[in-house]
Design a protein around this motif. Structure first.
Motif, PDB file in Angstrom:
ATOM      1  N   ALA A   1       0.821  -1.213   0.000  1.00 15.33           N
ATOM      2  CA  ALA A   1       0.000   0.000   0.000  1.00 15.33           C
ATOM      3  C   ALA A   1       0.854   1.263   0.000  1.00 15.33           C
ATOM      4  O   ALA A   1       0.407   2.334  -0.438  1.00 15.33           O
ATOM      5  CB  ALA A   1      -0.938   0.000   1.209  1.00 15.33           C
ATOM      6  N   GLY A   2       2.095   1.144   0.466  1.00 14.52           N
ATOM      7  CA  GLY A   2       2.986   2.301   0.474  1.00 14.52           C
ATOM      8  C   GLY A   2       3.339   2.805  -0.914  1.00 14.52           C
ATOM      9  O   GLY A   2       3.786   3.953  -1.063  1.00 14.52           O
ATOM     10  N   LEU A   3       3.123   1.958  -1.947  1.00 17.33           N
ATOM     11  CA  LEU A   3       3.409   2.407  -3.312  1.00 17.33           C
ATOM     12  C   LEU A   3       2.482   3.545  -3.734  1.00 17.33           C
ATOM     13  O   LEU A   3       2.793   4.281  -4.670  1.00 17.33           O
ATOM     14  CB  LEU A   3       3.261   1.239  -4.298  1.00 17.33           C
ATOM     15  CG  LEU A   3       4.337   0.147  -4.227  1.00 17.33           C
ATOM     16  CD1 LEU A   3       4.032  -0.957  -5.234  1.00 17.33           C
ATOM     17  CD2 LEU A   3       5.716   0.732  -4.486  1.00 17.33           C
ATOM     18  N   ALA A   4       1.338   3.676  -3.042  1.00 11.75           N
ATOM     19  CA  ALA A   4       0.434   4.782  -3.372  1.00 11.75           C
ATOM     20  C   ALA A   4       1.124   6.122  -3.159  1.00 11.75           C
ATOM     21  O   ALA A   4       0.902   7.084  -3.912  1.00 11.75           O
ATOM     22  CB  ALA A   4      -0.837   4.694  -2.529  1.00 11.75           C
ATOM     23  N   GLY A   5       1.969   6.184  -2.119  1.00 13.56           N
ATOM     24  CA  GLY A   5       2.716   7.419  -1.881  1.00 13.56           C
ATOM     25  C   GLY A   5       3.704   7.696  -2.989  1.00 13.56           C
ATOM     26  O   GLY A   5       3.887   8.851  -3.405  1.00 13.56           O
ATOM     27  N   THR A   6       4.345   6.647  -3.504  1.00 15.82           N
ATOM     28  CA  THR A   6       5.284   6.822  -4.608  1.00 15.82           C
ATOM     29  C   THR A   6       4.564   7.317  -5.855  1.00 15.82           C
ATOM     30  O   THR A   6       5.030   8.218  -6.548  1.00 15.82           O
ATOM     31  CB  THR A   6       5.996   5.486  -4.907  1.00 15.82           C
ATOM     32  OG1 THR A   6       6.657   5.027  -3.734  1.00 15.82           O
ATOM     33  CG2 THR A   6       7.001   5.645  -6.032  1.00 15.82           C
ATOM     34  N   VAL A   7       3.406   6.719  -6.124  1.00 19.82           N
ATOM     35  CA  VAL A   7       2.630   7.109  -7.306  1.00 19.82           C
ATOM     36  C   VAL A   7       2.124   8.536  -7.163  1.00 19.82           C
ATOM     37  O   VAL A   7       2.102   9.311  -8.132  1.00 19.82           O
ATOM     38  CB  VAL A   7       1.464   6.137  -7.527  1.00 19.82           C
ATOM     39  CG1 VAL A   7       0.569   6.611  -8.669  1.00 19.82           C
ATOM     40  CG2 VAL A   7       1.978   4.732  -7.811  1.00 19.82           C
TER      41      VAL A   7
ATOM     42  N   LYS B   1       3.474  11.048  -5.964  1.00 22.70           N
ATOM     43  CA  LYS B   1       4.529  12.042  -6.221  1.00 22.70           C
ATOM     44  C   LYS B   1       4.858  12.186  -7.704  1.00 22.70           C
ATOM     45  O   LYS B   1       5.629  13.065  -8.087  1.00 22.70           O
ATOM     46  CB  LYS B   1       5.793  11.646  -5.458  1.00 22.70           C
ATOM     47  CG  LYS B   1       5.624  11.649  -3.939  1.00 22.70           C
ATOM     48  CD  LYS B   1       6.897  11.164  -3.254  1.00 22.70           C
ATOM     49  CE  LYS B   1       6.714  11.093  -1.736  1.00 22.70           C
ATOM     50  NZ  LYS B   1       7.934  10.563  -1.068  1.00 22.70           N
ATOM     51  N   VAL B   2       4.285  11.303  -8.536  1.00 22.57           N
ATOM     52  CA  VAL B   2       4.561  11.371  -9.969  1.00 22.57           C
ATOM     53  C   VAL B   2       3.904  12.626 -10.550  1.00 22.57           C
ATOM     54  O   VAL B   2       2.737  12.902 -10.271  1.00 22.57           O
ATOM     55  CB  VAL B   2       4.030  10.114 -10.684  1.00 22.57           C
ATOM     56  CG1 VAL B   2       4.151  10.248 -12.194  1.00 22.57           C
ATOM     57  CG2 VAL B   2       4.772   8.868 -10.194  1.00 22.57           C
ATOM     58  N   PRO B   3       4.620  13.420 -11.331  1.00 26.34           N
ATOM     59  CA  PRO B   3       4.027  14.626 -11.935  1.00 26.34           C
ATOM     60  C   PRO B   3       2.789  14.274 -12.764  1.00 26.34           C
ATOM     61  O   PRO B   3       2.804  13.325 -13.536  1.00 26.34           O
ATOM     62  CB  PRO B   3       5.150  15.165 -12.824  1.00 26.34           C
ATOM     63  CG  PRO B   3       6.398  14.637 -12.218  1.00 26.34           C
ATOM     64  CD  PRO B   3       6.058  13.291 -11.659  1.00 26.34           C
ATOM     65  N   GLY B   4       1.717  15.019 -12.586  1.00 24.28           N
ATOM     66  CA  GLY B   4       0.483  14.771 -13.323  1.00 24.28           C
ATOM     67  C   GLY B   4      -0.531  13.951 -12.571  1.00 24.28           C
ATOM     68  O   GLY B   4      -1.643  13.739 -13.067  1.00 24.28           O
ATOM     69  N   VAL B   5      -0.177  13.479 -11.361  1.00 25.18           N
ATOM     70  CA  VAL B   5      -1.098  12.681 -10.556  1.00 25.18           C
ATOM     71  C   VAL B   5      -1.825  13.602  -9.579  1.00 25.18           C
ATOM     72  O   VAL B   5      -1.194  14.252  -8.748  1.00 25.18           O
ATOM     73  CB  VAL B   5      -0.363  11.573  -9.791  1.00 25.18           C
ATOM     74  CG1 VAL B   5      -1.307  10.867  -8.818  1.00 25.18           C
ATOM     75  CG2 VAL B   5       0.227  10.561 -10.768  1.00 25.18           C
ATOM     76  N   ALA B   6      -3.156  13.625  -9.685  1.00 24.17           N
ATOM     77  CA  ALA B   6      -3.945  14.432  -8.747  1.00 24.17           C
ATOM     78  C   ALA B   6      -4.203  13.667  -7.459  1.00 24.17           C
ATOM     79  O   ALA B   6      -4.240  14.253  -6.380  1.00 24.17           O
ATOM     80  CB  ALA B   6      -5.270  14.835  -9.387  1.00 24.17           C
ATOM     81  N   ALA B   7      -4.391  12.334  -7.574  1.00 26.12           N
ATOM     82  CA  ALA B   7      -4.630  11.497  -6.395  1.00 26.12           C
ATOM     83  C   ALA B   7      -4.279  10.069  -6.715  1.00 26.12           C
ATOM     84  O   ALA B   7      -4.467   9.607  -7.841  1.00 26.12           O
ATOM     85  CB  ALA B   7      -6.086  11.605  -5.944  1.00 26.12           C
ATOM     86  N   ALA B   8      -3.741   9.347  -5.736  1.00 23.23           N
ATOM     87  CA  ALA B   8      -3.437   7.917  -5.845  1.00 23.23           C
ATOM     88  C   ALA B   8      -4.108   7.228  -4.676  1.00 23.23           C
ATOM     89  O   ALA B   8      -3.724   7.443  -3.520  1.00 23.23           O
ATOM     90  CB  ALA B   8      -1.937   7.669  -5.854  1.00 23.23           C
ATOM     91  N   ILE B   9      -5.131   6.418  -4.959  1.00 18.76           N
ATOM     92  CA  ILE B   9      -5.991   5.860  -3.912  1.00 18.76           C
ATOM     93  C   ILE B   9      -5.871   4.343  -3.901  1.00 18.76           C
ATOM     94  O   ILE B   9      -6.249   3.670  -4.876  1.00 18.76           O
ATOM     95  CB  ILE B   9      -7.460   6.256  -4.156  1.00 18.76           C
ATOM     96  CG1 ILE B   9      -7.573   7.783  -4.263  1.00 18.76           C
ATOM     97  CG2 ILE B   9      -8.353   5.709  -3.055  1.00 18.76           C
ATOM     98  CD1 ILE B   9      -8.906   8.248  -4.779  1.00 18.76           C
ATOM     99  N   PRO B  10      -5.357   3.738  -2.820  1.00 20.86           N
ATOM    100  CA  PRO B  10      -5.292   2.277  -2.746  1.00 20.86           C
ATOM    101  C   PRO B  10      -6.667   1.681  -2.464  1.00 20.86           C
ATOM    102  O   PRO B  10      -7.499   2.292  -1.791  1.00 20.86           O
ATOM    103  CB  PRO B  10      -4.326   2.025  -1.583  1.00 20.86           C
ATOM    104  CG  PRO B  10      -4.429   3.251  -0.734  1.00 20.86           C
ATOM    105  CD  PRO B  10      -4.740   4.399  -1.654  1.00 20.86           C
TER     106      PRO B  10
ATOM    107  N   ALA C   1      -5.191  -2.846  -5.611  1.00 24.50           N
ATOM    108  CA  ALA C   1      -4.853  -1.984  -6.746  1.00 24.50           C
ATOM    109  C   ALA C   1      -4.747  -0.550  -6.247  1.00 24.50           C
ATOM    110  O   ALA C   1      -5.202  -0.214  -5.152  1.00 24.50           O
ATOM    111  CB  ALA C   1      -5.905  -2.096  -7.844  1.00 24.50           C
ATOM    112  N   ILE C   2      -4.158   0.289  -7.073  1.00 26.13           N
ATOM    113  CA  ILE C   2      -4.059   1.721  -6.775  1.00 26.13           C
ATOM    114  C   ILE C   2      -4.701   2.467  -7.940  1.00 26.13           C
ATOM    115  O   ILE C   2      -4.242   2.355  -9.090  1.00 26.13           O
ATOM    116  CB  ILE C   2      -2.601   2.173  -6.599  1.00 26.13           C
ATOM    117  CG1 ILE C   2      -1.962   1.423  -5.430  1.00 26.13           C
ATOM    118  CG2 ILE C   2      -2.523   3.680  -6.390  1.00 26.13           C
ATOM    119  CD1 ILE C   2      -0.465   1.649  -5.310  1.00 26.13           C
ATOM    120  N   GLY C   3      -5.790   3.172  -7.651  1.00 23.85           N
ATOM    121  CA  GLY C   3      -6.449   3.969  -8.673  1.00 23.85           C
ATOM    122  C   GLY C   3      -5.840   5.367  -8.715  1.00 23.85           C
ATOM    123  O   GLY C   3      -5.654   6.013  -7.673  1.00 23.85           O
ATOM    124  N   VAL C   4      -5.528   5.815  -9.921  1.00 28.55           N
ATOM    125  CA  VAL C   4      -4.845   7.103 -10.086  1.00 28.55           C
ATOM    126  C   VAL C   4      -5.764   8.075 -10.814  1.00 28.55           C
ATOM    127  O   VAL C   4      -6.266   7.772 -11.903  1.00 28.55           O
ATOM    128  CB  VAL C   4      -3.529   6.928 -10.873  1.00 28.55           C
ATOM    129  CG1 VAL C   4      -2.801   8.272 -10.999  1.00 28.55           C
ATOM    130  CG2 VAL C   4      -2.635   5.893 -10.198  1.00 28.55           C
TER     131      VAL C   4
END
Length: 862
Positions: free
Chosen positions: A90-96, A98-107, A220-223
Motif C-alpha cells: 500500500a505504500g506504493l500509493a505514496g510513490t505514485v 509524487k509522480v508529476p500529473g497525478v492528482a490522487a493515488a488511492i489504494p 490496486a491503486i487507482g490514479v
C-alpha cells in the motif's frame, strides 16, 4: 481460360452449389474462431468499481518460468498466469502520488462479505476507494468511527436497511454488528460494461484493514490524473517510477483486469480454443473442399477429355479448374462472413454461460479476423483446387476419353504413397509423444491432431483402400441382397475413384466424432475416478464467502462424531518450482493442496512411500515421487525446493514426504496454514471431515449441521455432494469441447450430405438406362441404398481406424489402459448417424432423378 471457367459455372449448378456450401461453412467457422482469438488477445475488461481512475496500478499476474540455464539466451521463455491476486504494498500509493500529473493515488482493498437479510455475497472496501467508481453519498455520512458502514443504494434497498439501522455482516467467517451511517449512489452503467459495480459495503480504513487481514496491502491503486494530463503520458511516468516493482500500469478497458484478475486466464483459454478448433476447421475444410472439387472434376471427365483432344494444354485445363474453384470460393467466402460474425458471438455467449470466460470480458470482432478468415478460406480453397486441377491436367487426351467412359482404377503412385507414409509415421510419432511424454491437460494437444493426420494418410490412399474394402464387404453384400446387391457391387467396382470421394467425408466425420467424444469421456472418467479414489472424507464444510473462520477446524475436531485425526483444512492453489530446475514444469504450473498434518492421513487417500505426512508443519512440502526425481536431477527427504506460490511469493520448502499417485494427478502437499495466506481469500475454503469409527454418515452430518447453525455462510455437504460438484466441473469443461467439436462435426456432416447428393444427382442418365433394360424404380432405389450402405461401411471402418491412433495412446496416458472409457452407445450412435445420413443423402436425389420417364432420363446429358 478464365472466361471459359466462369461461363461453365452456369451449366454446373449442382457442382457450383456443392462447392459454394462447402466453402461458405468453412469460412464461417474460421471467421468465428478468429473472432474468439481476437477477443482473447485483446481481452477487454471494462472497469466498474475503478471506472473513475485514469490509470490503475495492479500486481503483475504474469510469471516468467525459470530457464534450465539462466545464461542461455537461445532457450525460449515460458510464461504462466498466477492464479491468486498479486497484491501491492500500500505504500506504493505514496510513490505514485509524487509522480508529476497525478492528482490522487488511492489504494483499494476488496474482500468478500455476507449481509444478514441480503441474498448473495457483497464486496467490502475502504470508504476512501469509493471515489474510484465514483460513488457519491445520497444520504447520511461517511464512516467516521469503528463499526460504521456505508451501503450502496441497491444493497440498502434489497436488505431493507436505511441510515441509522444496525446490520450484521460476516467477514472471514466472523459475524459483527455495524451501524449504517450512509447510503451511496452507484454510478450508472454506460461505459461499455455489462452492468455497474458489484454490490458493495464500505468500511472505515481501520475496519477495512482489520477485516481483510491485509494490513499494509492493496489490491490496486487507482490514479486520478491532473487536468490536462493524458492517460498514455501518465502511464509512462508511473511505469518509470515503479520500475522493478512487479506491477502493471493499466489504462482504457485494461483497467478492469485489476478488478478481475481471474479474467487473465480466459485470454489463454480463448486463444488456445480458437487456435485448436480453427486449425481443425481449416483441415476439415481442406478435406471437404478437395473432396467436393475432386468429385466435380471426375464427373466432367468427358468434358476434360474433349478439351484436351482439341488442343487445350494441361496448363490451360489447370487454370480453368482453379478459376472455377476460386470464383465459387470468393463468392462463398464473402457470403460466409455474416454467419461467421453471428456464430462467433453465439459461441462466445455459450463459453460465458459455461463459466469458461467471465461475464466481464467483452466480445470483440473487428476487421482483422474477417480479413484473416477470408484469406485462410481462399487459401484453403486454392490449395484444394490446385491438388484437384493437377490430376485433371495430367491425363493424356486419349486416356481421358477412355477414362470418361470406363473410369479404370489406377494404383496410387509415389505421389500418394510417400505423403501417406509420412502421415502415418507422423501419427505414430504423436501417439508416442502422447504416451511417453505428455501428461495432464496437455495430453489431448498431441492425441487430438493424430486422428486428422491419419485421416489425411488414409485419404491419400482412399482409391486403393476403397477398392480393397469393396471386395471385402462385397461378398456378404451379395449373399444378403441378391440382384440389387449385385448391381450395387458392379457400380462400386466400376466407380472406385468416384466412390472414394464419397467415402472421405464419412471417414472424417466418423473418425473425428469417435476420437473427440471418447477422449472427453475418458478424460472425465479418469479425473473423476482419481478424485474419488483420493478422497476418504465423509463430509465437507465449506464457506459461501470463500473462507472459513480460523477457529472452526478446532471446533470440528472436538465433535465426538469426528474423532482424532478426522478433519483437515483443504486449500487449493497453483505454484511453480524455481530451484532446482524442474524439467517437467509447464506454463500452467503445479496444483498445490494445503492440508493439516493431523488430519490428512484419514481424509485424503494418499500414502507416503518415504517420510510422513505428519511432518507437514511450517515450511515443508510432500512431493509425488516420480516428479521429485525430475527436479534438479532428483530431490529427496531433507532437500529444499524453492516454490513460487500463486500470489508471487517465493518460499523455501523442506521435503518431508514422497508419495505415489496417478499419472497426470501430480501435485504438492503443503501445510494449509502456510498456503492459505497466499491465496486470494486468505483463509481455508474447505474442511474435509471423516467420521469416527462406528459413527454413521447421517450422525456425522447432523453433528456438523448443528455446529454450522448460526454461522452465516457455512455450508455442510456429504461426500456425494462433494464428488458431484467435482464431476459437474469436469463435465462443464467437457461440454465446451463437445460444443466446439460438434460445430466442426456439423460442418463435416453437412458436407457429407453435400457430396452424396452431388454424386447421386449426376447419375440420372444411368438410372434411365437401367430402367429401359428392365429394372424397376424400386430396384434402382434398393441398389442405391445398398451402394450408400457400402460407402457408409467403408467410411466408418476407415474412420474407426483413424480414431484409434488418438484414443489408444490417450487412454494409456490418462487412464493406464488402452481401452477408452465411455458408453458403447456413443459409438453406435456415431455409426447410425453416419449410415442414416449417407443413405438419406443418396436416396433423396435418387428418388428425384427417377421421377421422369426412363427414355427421357436416358437421353439426358450427364
Amino acid at each position: 481460360m478464365w472466361s471459359l471457367a466462369l461461363s461453365t459455372l452456369r451449366f454446373r449448378r449442382s457442382a457450383f452449389l456443392a462447392g459454394f456450401v462447402a466453402v461458405l461453412l468453412g469460412a464461417a467457422i474460421i471467421t468465428a474462431c478468429g473472432a474468439l482469438m481476437e477477443t482473447g488477445i485483446r481481452l477487454d475488461v471494462p472497469p466498474k468499481r475503478l471506472a473513475a481512475a485514469t490509470v490503475v496500478v495492479g500486481g503483475d499476474q504474469v510469471y516468467t518460468l525459470p530457464k534450465a540455464d539462466p545464461a542461455d539466451e537461445e532457450e525460449d521463455l515460458q510464461w504462466g498466469t498466477l492464479p491468486e491476486r498479486v497484491r501491492l504494498d500500500a505504500g506504493l500509493a505514496g510513490t505514485v502520488a509524487k509522480v508529476p500529473g497525478v492528482a490522487a493515488a488511492i489504494p483499494d482493498l476488496s474482500f468478500p462479505a455476507l449481509l444478514v437479510g441480503y441474498a448473495g455475497p457483497v464486496s467490502g472496501h475502504p470508504w476512501a476507494s469509493a471515489e474510484l467508481a465514483p460513488y457519491g453519498l445520497r444520504e447520511g455520512a461517511a464512516p467516521a468511527a469503528e463499526g460504521d458502514v456505508v451501503l450502496d443504494a441497491e444493497t440498502a434497498r434489497r436488505s431493507g436497511k436505511k441510515t441509522g439501522d444496525q446490520i450484521e455482516i460476516t467477514v472471514r467467517g466472523v459475524i459483527g454488528t455495524y451501524r449504517v451511517t450512509g447510503i451511496a449512489t452507484a454510478p450508472a452503467a454506460g461505459d461499455g460494461s455489462a452492468a455497474g459495480p458489484e454490490p458493495a459495503v464500505f468500511f472505515g480504513a481501520a475496519d477495512a484493514e482489520r477485516l481483510s487481514g491485509l494490513a499494509g496491502k492493496a489490491d490496486a491503486i487507482g490514479v486520478i490524473a491532473a487536468p490536462g494530463v493524458g492517460a498514455e503520458e501518465l502511464r509512462a511516468r508511473i511505469d518509470a517510477a515503479l520500475r522493478g516493482k512487479n506491477t502493471v500500469t493499466l489504462i482504457g478497458d485494461d483497467r478492469g483486469l485489476a478488478e478481475f484478475p481471474a479474467a487473465l486466464t480466459s485470454s489463454e483459454n480463448l486463444i488456445v480454443l480458437a487456435a485448436v478448433f480453427g486449425a481443425m476447421g481449416i483441415m476439415v475444410a481442406m478435406f471437404v473442399v478437395a473432396s467436393t472439387l475432386g468429385l466435380s472434376v471426375q464427373q466432367r471427365q468427358r468434358e476434360m477429355a474433349l478439351l484436351r483432344a482439341i488442343g487445350t494444354t494441361p496448363g490451360q485445363v489447370r487454370r480453368m479448374v482453379i478459376g472455377e474453384a476460386m470464383a465459387v470460393s470468393t463468392l462463398a467466402t464473402l457470403a460466409g462472413i455474416v454467419p461467421g460474425f453471428l456464430l462467433g458471438g453465439w459461441l462466445f455467449d455459450r463459453l460465458v454461460a459455461a463459466g469458461v470466460v467471465p461475464e466481464v470480458v467483452v466480445f470483440r470482432q473487428g476487421l482483422l479476423p474477417v480479413l484473416v478468415g477470408a484469406g485462410v478460406s481462399l487459401l484453403t480453397a486454392f490449395t484444394a483446387a490446385l491438388v484437384t486441377a493437377r490430376r485433371a491436367a495430367a491425363t493424356k487426351p486419349t486416356e481421358a476419353l477412355a477414362e470418361s467412359a470406363l473410369q479404370p482404377y489406377r494404383r496410387p503412385g509415389p505421389g500418394r504413397w510417400i505423403p501417406a507414409v509420412i502421415c502415418f509415421v507422423g501419427g505414430l510419432s504423436l501417439a508416442g509423444v502422447t504416451v511417453f511424454i505428455m501428461s495432464g491437460p496437455l495430453t489431448s494437444s498431441t492425441a487430438g491432431p493424430a486422428v486428422l493426420v491419419w485421416a489425411l494418410g488414409l485419404a491419400l490412399l482412399a482409391p486403393a483402400l476403397t477398392k480393397a474394402l469393396t471386395e471385402l464387404l462385397g461378398r456378404p453384400l451379395l449373399s444378403l441382397s441378391g440382384t440389387p446387391g449385385y448391381l450395387a457391387l458392379l457400380n462400386a467396382r466400376a466407380r472406385t475413384t468416384r466412390m472414394s470421394a464419397a467415402v472421405l467425408p464419412v471417414m472424417l466425420a466418423t473418425g473425428m466424432a469417435t476420437a473427440n467424444l471418447y477422449m472427453q469421456t475418458t478424460q472425465v472418467s479418469a479425473t473423476e475416478r482419481a478424485y474419488t479414489e483420493s478422497l476418504r472424507a465423509d463430509a465437507v464444510v465449506t464457506s459461501a464467502t470463500g473462507g472459513l473462520a480460523p477457529g472452526l477446524l478446532a471446533k470440528v475436531r472436538e465433535l465426538p462424531e469426528v474423532g482424532q485425526g478426522g478433519a483437515t483444512e483443504l486449500v487449493t492453489s497453483t505454484g511453480y518450482v524455481e530451484k532446482p530446475h524442474d524439467g517437467w514444469q509447464r506454463e500452467e504450473g503445479w496444483p498445490i493442496q494445503g492440508v493439516t498434518a493431523e488430519g490428512v492421513a484419514r481424509t485424503i487417500a494418499l500414502t507416503p512411500s518415504e517420510g510422513s505426512f505428519g511432518d507437514l508443519r511450517g515450511k515443508t512440502v510432500a512431493l509425488e515421487a516420480d516428479h521429485a526425481r525430475a527436479i534438479g536431477g532428483g530431490v529427496g527427504i531433507g532437500d529444499t525446493v524453492t516454490v513460487r506460490l500463486g500470489d508471487r511469493s517465493a518460499v523455501d520448502l523442506k521435503v518431508v514426504a514422497l508419495f505415489e499417485t496417478r499419472t497426470g494427478s501430480e501435485k504438492f502437499l503443503v501445510p494449509a496454514d502456510l498456503l492459505a495466506p497466499h491465496t486470494t481469500a486468505g483463509l481455508a475454503p474447505q474442511i474435509l471431515v471423516r467420521a469416527a469409527d462406528g459413527v454413521g454418515a447421517d450422525a456425522l452430518m447432523a453433528a456438523l449441521g448443528r455446529l454450522a447453525e448460526g454461522q452465516e455462510g457455512v455450508v455442510v455437504a456429504d461426500r456425494d455432494a462433494l464428488t458431484a460438484t467435482h464431476a459437474e466441473q469436469q463435465r462443464t469443461q467437457a461440454w465446451v469441447n463437445y460444443l466446439l467439436v460438434g460445430m466442426v462435426l456439423a460442418y463435416t456432416a453437412i458436407s457429407m450430405v453435400n457430396t452424396q447428393v452431388m454424386a447421386t444427382a449426376r447419375r440420372r442418365r444411368e438410372f434411365g438406362l437401367q430402367r429401359l433394360t428392365g429394372s424397376t424404380r424400386a430396384q434402382v432405389m434398393r441398389m442405391m441404398a445398398l451402394e450408400a450402405g457400402l460407402v457408409a461401411g467403408i467410411g466408418i471402418l476407415l474412420g474407426t481406424v483413424a480414431s484409434l491412433i488418438s484414443l489408444v495412446p490417450f487412454s494409456i496416458a490418462v487412464d493406464d489402459t488402452p481401452f477408452p472409457s465411455g458408453p458403447v452407445w456413443i459409438y453406435l450412435a456415431v455409426v447410425a448417424f453416419a449410415t442414416l445420413l449417407t443413405v438419406a443423402a443418396t436416396l433423396a436425389p435418387t428418388w428425384l432423378a427417377t421421377r421422369s420417364r426412363p427414355a427421357e432420363a436416358a437421353a439426358a446429358a450427364e
